[in-house]
Design a protein around this motif. Structure first.
Motif: not given
Length: 184
Positions: A134-145
């Motif tokens: 889900e984080a990747m679907n939002h465009g995450a490429f690292g954390l925190p997001m």
């Protein structure tokens, strides 16, 4: 301040010191801004290969699943895991270490034993994978997001230095990393 509560999701991994910064600031602001803060333990190695936090993040996921809607124990355990790895240079990968962290976070010994039994279960593995996806679907490429939900539309912010932009997005005021200090 705006009248309706905004949902703000923090996708994080205790292996990330920048996630810790973002976590602490958003926890401080949850009652200053009109937000419903949702803590979303996410596996950083699922986004960036090679981290060592799998067991810790599964434990947080298990607590989160058990406490649905109650973030208090996830918050306390997350903070304890960050203190272990980043403040005291202690392990967060072994069951004994995870048990100690959970006990310090106020989880009973009996429940810690139960949680450690389920962290390798398929439902917990699947939930952590799902949250990471889900984080990747939002465009995450690292954390925190962080994802702020505004009028049904998600707005993604990467990093622990975007709070002023986040505040503007949700119609709130940013007064620095320690909002209560600015009220004195």
């Amino acid at each position: 301040m705006s009248a309706s509560r905004k949902v703000v999701e923090l996708f994080y991994d205790v292996l990330s010191p920048y996630s810790w910064l973002g976590f602490e600031v958003l926890c401080r602001y949850r009652n200053v801004w009109n937000i419903d803060l949702r803590l979303r333990p996410t596996l950083l190695s699922g986004i960036m290969q090679g981290s060592g936090s799998l067991s810790a993040m599964r434990l947080l996921t298990a607590v989160s699943e058990k406490d649905l809607g109650q973030e208090t124990r996830v918050e306390k355990l997350s903070r304890e895991l960050w203190m272990r790895i980043w403040n005291r240079d202690e392990d967060i990968t072994q069951p004994a270490s995870l048990s100690e962290a959970a006990l310090k976070a106020g989880i009973s010994r009996q429940e810690v034993e139960e949680l450690l039994q389920i962290i390798t279960s398929q439902p917990i593995k699947d939930k952590l994978k799902s949250t990471t996806q889900e984080a990747m679907n939002h465009g995450a490429f690292g954390l925190p997001m962080t994802v702020c939900h505004i009028s049904g539309k998600p707005e993604m912010f990467f990093g622990s230095d975007r709070f002023e932009l986040m505040a503007h997005c949700i119609g709130e005021k940013w007064v620095g990393p320690q909002p209560m200090a600015s009220r004195l």
